[in-house]
Design a protein around this motif. Structure first.
Motif, PDB file in Angstrom:
ATOM      1  N   LEU A 153       0.832  -1.209   0.000  1.00 39.09           N
ATOM      2  CA  LEU A 153       0.000   0.000   0.000  1.00 39.09           C
ATOM      3  C   LEU A 153       0.862   1.252   0.000  1.00 39.09           C
ATOM      4  CD1 LEU A 153      -2.891  -0.948   2.438  1.00 39.09           C
ATOM      5  CD2 LEU A 153      -2.770  -1.155  -0.055  1.00 39.09           C
ATOM      6  N   SER A 154       2.002   1.176   0.669  1.00 40.08           N
ATOM      7  CA  SER A 154       2.927   2.309   0.619  1.00 40.08           C
ATOM      8  C   SER A 154       3.323   2.559  -0.837  1.00 40.08           C
ATOM      9  CB  SER A 154       4.153   1.999   1.475  1.00 40.08           C
ATOM     10  OG  SER A 154       5.017   3.102   1.504  1.00 40.08           O
ATOM     11  N   ASP A 155       3.572   1.475  -1.566  1.00 41.08           N
ATOM     12  CA  ASP A 155       3.959   1.596  -2.978  1.00 41.08           C
ATOM     13  C   ASP A 155       2.850   2.225  -3.816  1.00 41.08           C
ATOM     14  OD1 ASP A 155       6.296   0.340  -2.235  1.00 41.08           O
ATOM     15  OD2 ASP A 155       5.704  -1.635  -2.999  1.00 41.08           O
ATOM     16  N   ARG A 156       1.612   2.118  -3.355  1.00 38.61           N
ATOM     17  CA  ARG A 156       0.484   2.714  -4.090  1.00 38.61           C
ATOM     18  C   ARG A 156       0.134   4.103  -3.588  1.00 38.61           C
ATOM     19  NH1 ARG A 156      -3.429  -1.150  -6.378  1.00 38.61           N
ATOM     20  NH2 ARG A 156      -2.363  -3.139  -6.568  1.00 38.61           N
ATOM     21  N   GLY A 157       1.002   4.676  -2.748  1.00 39.05           N
ATOM     22  CA  GLY A 157       0.741   6.042  -2.291  1.00 39.05           C
ATOM     23  C   GLY A 157       0.408   6.146  -0.815  1.00 39.05           C
ATOM     24  N   GLY A 158       0.205   5.006  -0.162  1.00 42.71           N
ATOM     25  CA  GLY A 158       0.029   4.981   1.289  1.00 42.71           C
ATOM     26  C   GLY A 158      -1.029   5.941   1.799  1.00 42.71           C
ATOM     27  N   PHE A 159      -0.698   6.617   2.873  1.00 38.93           N
ATOM     28  CA  PHE A 159      -1.660   7.507   3.540  1.00 38.93           C
ATOM     29  C   PHE A 159      -2.082   8.685   2.670  1.00 38.93           C
ATOM     30  CE2 PHE A 159       0.842   6.224   7.488  1.00 38.93           C
ATOM     31  CZ  PHE A 159      -0.062   5.261   7.850  1.00 38.93           C
ATOM     32  N   VAL A 208       4.699  10.874   4.353  1.00 40.92           N
ATOM     33  CA  VAL A 208       4.674  12.222   4.909  1.00 40.92           C
ATOM     34  C   VAL A 208       5.764  13.110   4.340  1.00 40.92           C
ATOM     35  CG1 VAL A 208       3.386  12.449   7.009  1.00 40.92           C
ATOM     36  CG2 VAL A 208       5.262  10.858   6.922  1.00 40.92           C
ATOM     37  N   ASN A 209       6.209  12.756   3.172  1.00 41.36           N
ATOM     38  CA  ASN A 209       7.286  13.505   2.554  1.00 41.36           C
ATOM     39  C   ASN A 209       6.761  14.736   1.806  1.00 41.36           C
ATOM     40  OD1 ASN A 209       9.379  14.413   1.057  1.00 41.36           O
ATOM     41  ND2 ASN A 209       9.901  12.449   0.129  1.00 41.36           N
ATOM     42  N   GLN A 210       6.237  15.685   2.524  1.00 44.17           N
ATOM     43  CA  GLN A 210       5.771  16.957   1.929  1.00 44.17           C
ATOM     44  C   GLN A 210       5.527  17.874   3.101  1.00 44.17           C
ATOM     45  OE1 GLN A 210       2.347  17.296  -0.730  1.00 44.17           O
ATOM     46  NE2 GLN A 210       2.664  15.187  -1.339  1.00 44.17           N
ATOM     47  N   SER A 211       6.571  18.395   3.680  1.00 45.86           N
ATOM     48  CA  SER A 211       6.454  19.145   4.926  1.00 45.86           C
ATOM     49  C   SER A 211       5.357  20.209   4.891  1.00 45.86           C
ATOM     50  CB  SER A 211       7.793  19.822   5.237  1.00 45.86           C
ATOM     51  OG  SER A 211       7.666  20.649   6.373  1.00 45.86           O
ATOM     52  N   GLY A 212       4.543  20.205   5.932  1.00 44.74           N
ATOM     53  CA  GLY A 212       3.516  21.231   6.074  1.00 44.74           C
ATOM     54  C   GLY A 212       2.301  20.993   5.196  1.00 44.74           C
ATOM     55  N   GLU A 215       1.420  16.081   6.071  1.00 45.25           N
ATOM     56  CA  GLU A 215       0.901  15.713   7.393  1.00 45.25           C
ATOM     57  C   GLU A 215      -0.619  15.933   7.452  1.00 45.25           C
ATOM     58  OE1 GLU A 215       3.331  17.861   6.788  1.00 45.25           O
ATOM     59  OE2 GLU A 215       4.958  17.728   8.247  1.00 45.25           O
ATOM     60  N   TYR A 216      -1.073  17.023   6.832  1.00 47.69           N
ATOM     61  CA  TYR A 216      -2.505  17.336   6.912  1.00 47.69           C
ATOM     62  C   TYR A 216      -3.329  16.413   6.011  1.00 47.69           C
ATOM     63  CZ  TYR A 216      -0.923  21.484   9.424  1.00 47.69           C
ATOM     64  OH  TYR A 216      -0.334  22.318  10.346  1.00 47.69           O
ATOM     65  N   ILE A 217      -2.755  16.065   4.855  1.00 48.48           N
ATOM     66  CA  ILE A 217      -3.473  15.143   3.960  1.00 48.48           C
ATOM     67  C   ILE A 217      -3.555  13.763   4.621  1.00 48.48           C
ATOM     68  CG2 ILE A 217      -3.427  14.002   1.699  1.00 48.48           C
ATOM     69  CD1 ILE A 217      -1.885  16.464   0.653  1.00 48.48           C
ATOM     70  N   CYS A 218      -2.437  13.366   5.217  1.00 50.36           N
ATOM     71  CA  CYS A 218      -2.380  12.074   5.909  1.00 50.36           C
ATOM     72  C   CYS A 218      -3.446  12.013   7.005  1.00 50.36           C
ATOM     73  CB  CYS A 218      -0.970  11.909   6.487  1.00 50.36           C
ATOM     74  SG  CYS A 218      -0.720  10.446   7.502  1.00 50.36           S
ATOM     75  N   ALA A 219      -3.481  13.023   7.858  1.00 55.66           N
ATOM     76  CA  ALA A 219      -4.458  13.056   8.952  1.00 55.66           C
ATOM     77  C   ALA A 219      -5.886  13.009   8.391  1.00 55.66           C
ATOM     78  CB  ALA A 219      -4.266  14.315   9.785  1.00 55.66           C
ATOM     79  N   HIS A 220      -6.106  13.773   7.328  1.00 54.97           N
ATOM     80  CA  HIS A 220      -7.424  13.850   6.699  1.00 54.97           C
ATOM     81  C   HIS A 220      -7.870  12.456   6.241  1.00 54.97           C
ATOM     82  CE1 HIS A 220     -10.212  16.941   5.307  1.00 54.97           C
ATOM     83  NE2 HIS A 220     -10.366  16.303   4.157  1.00 54.97           N
TER      84      HIS A 220
END
Ligand SMILES: *[C@@H]1O[C@H](CO)[C@@H](O)[C@H](O)[C@H]1NC(C)=O
Ligand SMILES: *[C@@H]1O[C@H](CO)[C@@H](O)[C@H](O)[C@H]1NC(C)=O
Ligand SMILES: *[C@@H]1O[C@H](CO)[C@@H](O)[C@H](O)[C@H]1NC(C)=O
Length: 486
Positions: A153-159, A208-212, A215-220
Motif C-alpha cells: 500500500l505504501s507503494d500505491r501512495g500509502g496515507f 509524509v514527505n511533503q512538509s507542512g 501531514e494534513y493530507i495524511c491526517a485527513h
C-alpha cells in the motif's frame, strides 16, 4: 511508544515544581476498572515473513536502513510472540490483568494490503491468541493499525492516496468478519500524529514527505478511514456492539507561566495536537484555531488554498460521533510559552503552524499534569469514557530491579485516580509494555517492559521485573499504597 525527546531540541530544562509534597492516592480502584498491558505487532511478533505474511514498511525500512536504527537491529524475530503467544498470555494471566491491548499486523492478514489475497495462517494466529486470552478470562482490546503499513500500500501512495480510507475499510471488514464476536474494544489507529507528522517514527513512512502539506493530507485520510471502518461495522455487523476509538497521544500542554499569552499558547498546542484528531471525531471538523491559522499562513506563503484540507458536509456528518471512548496514550507533559508569529518558511512546517514554544520537562515531573490532562479531555469532549491505552517508563537498564518504572507508573496511576475520584470517567489503564520489545528507531536500546526479554537467547526468555510484581499487587488489591481506605 516512541521516544521523541531526543528528536526535539529542548529550549531549556526546568523543574517547575516537585513531586515531594504529593501524596499517592489511597482510595481503591472500583472493581469495574480495567487493568491491562499493551503491545504492538511489529514490536513483539517477529515471524516477519512466515506463513504467508507480506512485508510492512517497517520490514523494508529496517532491512534497507539499519544505519537509521540506534543498534542497527530489526524486528524480524524480536520477542518471537508469533510463536510464543501462549507464554505471553501466561504472563498476562500471572499479572491478573483484565484486558490486553495488542495490534493486528495488516500484512499478516492481507499480504499486499488489499483483500484480493487473504492469508488464512495470519487469521489463525490472531484466532489462537484471542482464544487463549478468552480461555484465561482476559478481554482483548485490538488496535487495527500500529504503524506497520503493508509495503504494497505504501507503494500505491500509502496515507496520501485518496483510496486509503477504502483500503482500510476493506481490511477492517475482514478483521470484523473473523473477530467481531470476540472484541468489544477497537482502536483504529495508534498515535496518528506521529505516523503523519514527521517526528521520527514516520521515517519508515514516505507518506509524509511533503512538509507542512503531507501531514494534513495524511491526517485527513486517516480520519476518513476511521469513519469508514466505523460505519462499515455499524452497518454490516449490527448484532455486534463493539466500541471504537483512535489512540491519541498527549503531552499535556502546561502553560509555562500564569501569563494570559502562555495560557492561550498552551490551549493552542492542545488544539493543534489532540484537537486535530479528536475534534473531528467528536464534532465533525478541525478546531477553529487550526483552520484560521493554517489558512492565514498558507495565504502568506502563496498557496491558493489552505494547506489544511476541508471536509465536505457529508464527510463531516460521517466523521462526527465516531469516537465511542477516548483511548489516551500519555507519558509526559510539555511546558508551553507564547512566541512571536514564526516567519514564513519554504517548505512550510507544522510546528510553525502550531506556533508556540515547547519545553520538555526534566526527568521526574512528567506525571505532574496528568490529573489536569484527564480533566481537560473530560471537559473538552463532554465527559467521555477514557482509557489509558499507553503509559509507562522507558530506560536503557536491563536490570530486573526497576524502581524508576514503578515510581512512574504509580504516580501516573495516582494522578489519573485523582481525576477519577472527581468524576472523570476513567475506566481502565494499560501499561506500556507487557515486555521489553523493539522500540522503533531506538531498536532494543530502550526498554519499556515490566517483563525482561533476553534478546540474546534463542528462547527469548521472559522474566518478571520488580515492576511486574508491584503491578500484580496493585491489580489484586486495586490499591496503589500498602493500605487503601475503601
Ligand atoms: C522526499 O522524496 C524524494 C523522492 O523520493 C526524496 O528524494 C527526498 O529525499 C524525500 N525527502 C524527505 C524529506 O524525505
Ligand atoms: C519558563 O518558565 C521558567 C520557570 O518559571 C522560566 O525560568 C523561563 O524563563 C520560562 N521560559 C520561557 C521561554 O518563558
Ligand atoms: C524456554 O522458555 C520456557 C518458558 O519461559 C521455559 O519453560 C524453557 O525451559 C526455556 N528453555 C530453555 C532451553 O531455556
Amino acid at each position: 511508544m516512541l521516544l521523541i525527546l531526543n528528536l526535539i531540541i529542548a529550549v531549556c530544562l526546568i523543574q517547575l515544581s516537585s513531586q515531594d509534597d504529593y501524596a499517592i492516592n489511597n482510595k481503591k480502584f472500583p472493581d469495574s476498572f480495567l487493568f491491562g498491558a499493551s503491545t504492538a505487532a511489529y514490536q513483539i511478533e517477529g515471524g516477519w515473513n512466515e506463513d504467508g505474511k507480506g512485508p510492512s514498511i517497517w520490514d523494508t525500512f529496517t532491512h534497507n536502513h539499519p544505519e537509521l536504527i540506534s543498534d542497527r537491529s530489526n524486528a524480524d524475530v524480536t520477542c518471537d510472540s508469533y510463536h510464543k503467544y501462549k507464554e505471553d498470555v501466561l504472563l498476562l494471566k500471572n499479572l491478573g490483568v483484565n484486558i490486553y491491548r495488542f495490534s493486528i499486523s495488516w500484512s499478516r492478514i492481507l499480504p499486499t494490503g488489499l483483500p484480493d489475497e487473504i492469508n488464512e495462517n495470519g487469521i489463525q494466529y490472531y484466532r489462537n491468541l484471542i482464544d487463549e486470552l478468552k480461555a484465561n478470562g482476559i478481554e482483548p482490546l485490538v488496535t487495527l493499525y500500529h504503524w506497520d503499513l503493508p509495503q504494497g500500500l505504501s507503494d500505491r501512495g500509502g496515507f496520501l492516496s485518496d483510496e486509503f480510507p477504502k483500503w482500510f475499510a476493506d481490511y477492517s471488514r475482514i478483521v470484523f468478519q473473523n473477530f467481531a464476536n470476540d472484541v468489544n474494544y477497537w482502536v483504529t489507529f495508534n498515535e496518528p500524529i506521529y505516523g503523519c507528522s514527521g517526528y521520527g517514527n514516520d521515517r519508515a513512512a514516505p507518506a509524509v514527505n511533503q512538509s507542512g502539506v503531507g501531514e494534513y493530507i495524511c491526517a485527513h485520510n486517516l480520519l476518513k478511514a476511521h469513519a469508514a471502518a466505523y460505519h462499515l461495522y455499524r452497518k454490516e455487523f449490527p448484532q455486534n456492539e463493539g466500541k471504537f476509538s483512535m489512540a491519541i497521544p498527549v503531552e499535556y500542554a502546561v502553560p509555562n507561566s500564569t501569563k494570559a499569552e502562555d495560557v492561550a499558547a498552551a490551549e493552542q498546542k492542545m488544539q493543534f495536537t489532540v484537537g486535530w484528531y479528536a475534534r473531528p471525531l467528536y464534532a465533525g471538523d478541525y478546531p477553529e484555531i487550526m483552520k484560521t491559522r493554517i489558512a492565514k499562513r498558507s495565504a502568506a506563503e502563496g498557496f491558493k488554498k489552505s494547506r489544511l484540507p476541508e471536509f465536505t458536509d457529508e464527510e463531516k456528518r460521517n466523521i462526527k460521533n465516531t469516537m465511542d471512548y477516548f483511548a489516551l496514550n500519555s507519558y509526559t507533559l510539555n511546558y508551553i510559552y507564547a512566541i512571536a508569529e514564526p516567519p514564513i518558511t519554504s517548505p512550510p512546517t507544522v510546528s510553525n503552524d502550531v506556533g508556540v514554544g515547547v519545553i520538555w520537562p526534566t526527568t521526574g515531573d512528567g506525571t505532574l499534569g496528568m490529573t489536569d490532562l484527564a480533566r481537560w479531555i473530560s471537559k473538552e469532549y463532554n465527559n467521555p469514557d477514557i482509557i489509558l491505552t499507553e503509559n509507562g517508563y522507558g530506560g536503557s537498564s536491563k536490570d530486573l530491579e526497576d524502581p524508576e518504572r514503578i515510581s512512574k507508573i504509580q504516580n501516573s496511576l495516582s494522578r489519573f485516580k485523582d481525576a477519577l475520584d472527581e468524576g472523570v470517567k476513567l475506566f481502565g489503564y494499560c501499561v506500556w509494555s507487557l515486555m521489553d520489545n523493539y522500540e522503533w528507531n531506538q531498536g532494543y536500546t530502550v526498554k519499556y517492559g515490566i517483563h525482561q526479554v533476553d534478546f540474546s537467547d534463542k528462547n527469548r526468555t521472559r522474566t518478571a521485573k520488580k515492576s511486574a510484581k508491584w503491578y500484580k499487587n496493585v491489580i489484586k488489591t486495586r490499591c496503589l499504597v500498602d493500605n487503601c481506605i475503601e
